[in-house]
Design a protein around this motif. Sequence first.
Motif, PDB file in Angstrom:
ATOM      1  N   VAL A  52       4.076  -6.065   7.735  1.00  0.00           N
ATOM      2  CA  VAL A  52       3.677  -4.665   7.565  1.00  0.00           C
ATOM      3  C   VAL A  52       3.329  -4.435   6.091  1.00  0.00           C
ATOM      4  O   VAL A  52       4.149  -4.694   5.197  1.00  0.00           O
ATOM      5  CB  VAL A  52       4.801  -3.709   8.001  1.00  0.00           C
ATOM      6  CG1 VAL A  52       4.368  -2.257   7.793  1.00  0.00           C
ATOM      7  CG2 VAL A  52       5.184  -3.969   9.442  1.00  0.00           C
ATOM      8  N   LEU A  53       2.089  -3.973   5.848  1.00  0.00           N
ATOM      9  CA  LEU A  53       1.644  -3.759   4.473  1.00  0.00           C
ATOM     10  C   LEU A  53       2.081  -2.384   3.954  1.00  0.00           C
ATOM     11  O   LEU A  53       2.354  -1.467   4.743  1.00  0.00           O
ATOM     12  CB  LEU A  53       0.116  -3.867   4.405  1.00  0.00           C
ATOM     13  CG  LEU A  53      -0.485  -5.229   4.788  1.00  0.00           C
ATOM     14  CD1 LEU A  53      -2.004  -5.172   4.707  1.00  0.00           C
ATOM     15  CD2 LEU A  53       0.077  -6.331   3.904  1.00  0.00           C
ATOM     16  N   GLN A  54       2.087  -2.272   2.585  1.00  0.00           N
ATOM     17  CA  GLN A  54       2.425  -0.993   1.939  1.00  0.00           C
ATOM     18  C   GLN A  54       1.215  -0.074   1.954  1.00  0.00           C
ATOM     19  O   GLN A  54       0.063  -0.536   1.949  1.00  0.00           O
ATOM     20  CB  GLN A  54       2.836  -1.203   0.483  1.00  0.00           C
ATOM     21  CG  GLN A  54       3.972  -2.147   0.241  1.00  0.00           C
ATOM     22  CD  GLN A  54       4.229  -2.297  -1.239  1.00  0.00           C
ATOM     23  OE1 GLN A  54       4.711  -1.374  -1.890  1.00  0.00           O
ATOM     24  NE2 GLN A  54       3.904  -3.466  -1.781  1.00  0.00           N
ATOM     25  N   SER A  55       1.467   1.208   1.965  1.00  0.00           N
ATOM     26  CA  SER A  55       0.367   2.160   1.798  1.00  0.00           C
ATOM     27  C   SER A  55      -0.020   2.233   0.324  1.00  0.00           C
ATOM     28  O   SER A  55       0.785   1.943  -0.570  1.00  0.00           O
ATOM     29  CB  SER A  55       0.795   3.544   2.286  1.00  0.00           C
ATOM     30  OG  SER A  55       1.821   4.075   1.452  1.00  0.00           O
ATOM     31  N   MET A  56      -1.290   2.569   0.082  1.00  0.00           N
ATOM     32  CA  MET A  56      -1.766   2.663  -1.300  1.00  0.00           C
ATOM     33  C   MET A  56      -0.964   3.698  -2.078  1.00  0.00           C
ATOM     34  O   MET A  56      -0.695   3.510  -3.269  1.00  0.00           O
ATOM     35  CB  MET A  56      -3.255   3.014  -1.323  1.00  0.00           C
ATOM     36  CG  MET A  56      -3.835   3.178  -2.726  1.00  0.00           C
ATOM     37  SD  MET A  56      -5.610   3.485  -2.733  1.00  0.00           S
ATOM     38  CE  MET A  56      -6.234   1.928  -2.128  1.00  0.00           C
ATOM     39  N   GLU A  57      -0.592   4.806  -1.467  1.00  0.00           N
ATOM     40  CA  GLU A  57       0.146   5.847  -2.175  1.00  0.00           C
ATOM     41  C   GLU A  57       1.486   5.322  -2.673  1.00  0.00           C
ATOM     42  O   GLU A  57       1.915   5.610  -3.806  1.00  0.00           O
ATOM     43  CB  GLU A  57       0.374   7.062  -1.257  1.00  0.00           C
ATOM     44  CG  GLU A  57      -0.855   7.836  -0.880  1.00  0.00           C
ATOM     45  CD  GLU A  57      -1.643   7.180   0.249  1.00  0.00           C
ATOM     46  OE1 GLU A  57      -1.188   6.108   0.766  1.00  0.00           O
ATOM     47  OE2 GLU A  57      -2.723   7.689   0.596  1.00  0.00           O
ATOM     48  N   VAL A  58       2.145   4.500  -1.850  1.00  0.00           N
ATOM     49  CA  VAL A  58       3.472   3.999  -2.222  1.00  0.00           C
ATOM     50  C   VAL A  58       3.394   3.041  -3.401  1.00  0.00           C
ATOM     51  O   VAL A  58       4.090   3.184  -4.400  1.00  0.00           O
ATOM     52  CB  VAL A  58       4.158   3.324  -1.004  1.00  0.00           C
ATOM     53  CG1 VAL A  58       5.445   2.620  -1.453  1.00  0.00           C
ATOM     54  CG2 VAL A  58       4.458   4.357   0.069  1.00  0.00           C
ATOM     55  N   TRP A  59       2.538   1.995  -3.273  1.00  0.00           N
ATOM     56  CA  TRP A  59       2.527   1.007  -4.369  1.00  0.00           C
ATOM     57  C   TRP A  59       1.898   1.590  -5.648  1.00  0.00           C
ATOM     58  O   TRP A  59       2.262   1.215  -6.763  1.00  0.00           O
ATOM     59  CB  TRP A  59       1.877  -0.307  -3.947  1.00  0.00           C
ATOM     60  CG  TRP A  59       0.368  -0.297  -3.760  1.00  0.00           C
ATOM     61  CD1 TRP A  59      -0.311  -0.217  -2.596  1.00  0.00           C
ATOM     62  CD2 TRP A  59      -0.606  -0.427  -4.808  1.00  0.00           C
ATOM     63  NE1 TRP A  59      -1.657  -0.261  -2.804  1.00  0.00           N
ATOM     64  CE2 TRP A  59      -1.868  -0.408  -4.184  1.00  0.00           C
ATOM     65  CE3 TRP A  59      -0.550  -0.553  -6.182  1.00  0.00           C
ATOM     66  CZ2 TRP A  59      -3.066  -0.500  -4.881  1.00  0.00           C
ATOM     67  CZ3 TRP A  59      -1.740  -0.665  -6.889  1.00  0.00           C
ATOM     68  CH2 TRP A  59      -2.983  -0.630  -6.255  1.00  0.00           C
ATOM     69  N   SER A  60       0.946   2.555  -5.515  1.00  0.00           N
ATOM     70  CA  SER A  60       0.374   3.193  -6.700  1.00  0.00           C
ATOM     71  C   SER A  60       1.419   4.039  -7.433  1.00  0.00           C
ATOM     72  O   SER A  60       1.496   4.045  -8.664  1.00  0.00           O
ATOM     73  CB  SER A  60      -0.823   4.065  -6.306  1.00  0.00           C
ATOM     74  OG  SER A  60      -1.849   3.308  -5.751  1.00  0.00           O
TER      75      SER A  60
END
Length: 585
Positions: free
Chosen positions: A107-115
């Motif tokens: 399961v990949l991270q959302s852009m909002e989370v890792w940003s």
Amino acid sequence: MKDLVRTLSASTESRIAAPRLTLSVFQPSTFNPTVLAAAGLAIAALLAAGHSLVQVSGGTQFSHTYAMILPVLLAGYFFSIAGGMAVGALAGLFLGPWMPLDVAGSVLQSMEVWSARLGWFVGLGGVIGGLMAVARWHKAVRDHGVLVDEVSGLLTPDAHRLMDQPSEKPYVVAVDFGLYDRLRETYGQETAARYVRAVAGYLAEAVQASTAPLNTRSTRIQGDVFGFLLPNDPDALPRTIDAVLGHLPHWVSLDEPYSDQSIARADAAEPIVLPVTAHMGIAQAHMAAFTSFDTFRDGIRAARLARESHQPIVHYDSGSLPVARETMQISAELLQGVERGELFLVYQPKLRFADDSVYGAEALLRWQSPRRGLVPPGRFIPMAEQSSLINVLTGWVLDQAGEAMRHWHADGRQFHLSINVSGRDLLDSRIMTQLRQMPNRVGVEATAFSLELTETAFIENLETITSRLSELRDIGYDILVDDFGTGCSSFAYLHRLPVHGVKIDRSFISAIRTDETAAHLVGSMIDWCRRMGKRTIAEGVEDHDTADLLKEMGCDAIQGYWLAKPMNGDDLLPWMDRRSDGGSV
């Protein structure tokens, strides 16, 4: 800290203005390269370890992402703002879109989370780095005040605590220029500070030029006393010292580049030109006392002795400590001697060539100590001139010489008397009052007195001394420059001084019969003074041939053992009567 000392030293010695410290977002670290390299490796290892920990533990959904905080904190601490933000960005990217939220389920991270995580790490690194940059700047400002002298721009003695100590005991060299206190008293603190900055610039250049490629650092110790360290090489020491002295100018103008042009002057139309007379003291450093002022202590003592004894260089001798204590004891005994009546005057006659007459004499101070016997004037007068003790002695001489003139003139003797005064005397209000009142007090015209003042007093306090002498000249005193020719300013300043004549120093007179250069120089002095309308009196005439030669040159008067040795007041008038009855020279 040692790196800071080196940086400040290089800056101040390449341009004498004190370096300005500014706060930058890239504030440099004060750690040495080895520590920074080790910190960089540790941060890289922690980044790799944090990345592996998150991946092994199952992904960013677990709290192990906070393991990346440690390398970010270390980066901010060691590498300031830029380093903290850079490592924060790396930490965010290490846990960025390529790191799954759940490794097992892909399961990949959302852009909002890792940003958001990336921004948080960068911000954390920037904040920690900024706090460390501010802390280093405050420390640099504090250390700058301790390590760099604000007036001269040179290092302070405290800086030597943080320098690498030489493997062998170095030579400590202290340089005393000897004008600071008198300039501060006469012209004020601003002029004294400009003089310090000027001589500091020339000394720093002289030391660097003479010790290259050692990069020797100059230090301001106190006032206009400076210092530097030289390697323990007895063979090279004399050459280095001579080279330093050779690089120093004879004069310094406070309008030259090293002076502080930002300080306004009331006399801007008239540049202040001052002599540069360096007295050096040389000693070997005590490694156990390699801290601040103590580093230069023995050198300072030797430099002070060099100045007091009028020598360019003095090597420190531990035996000089008892001599210094003895000097202080003599000062105390001399002051007591004034009260106990141990002082007395002798008088040395002067001969005028124009009418072949003994027209006057010079009053000379003597001290008969019950403990030391007859103390030579060269032993106690230069010492007294270093303090207000000279004012006490001059006041006593004026009283005694005035009373002697009262008695002689009451007996019908039209006699002229010379009295020695120092520059310090003319800066003393009590001595000036005494001089103003003396003619009326003793009933003798001021024109019957000559005041003899050395050139040094004019050079060091030109404006004030000139003003005071102009006042005394207007009262009627005859003003003479004593020891003429021994100072740098003789011909440069004589036409501007309110004086009636000069006394050519005995060091020139004693050689005119055997040294053609000395004879030519004395002849030029006499001729130049005559053109300026100044009288000339030759000191130290000890034989008939010298007297004849001076008369041929056009000298106005002479004084010396050939004419007569100094004598008591009771013997002076009978001697003059016998000489008048016995014929002329």
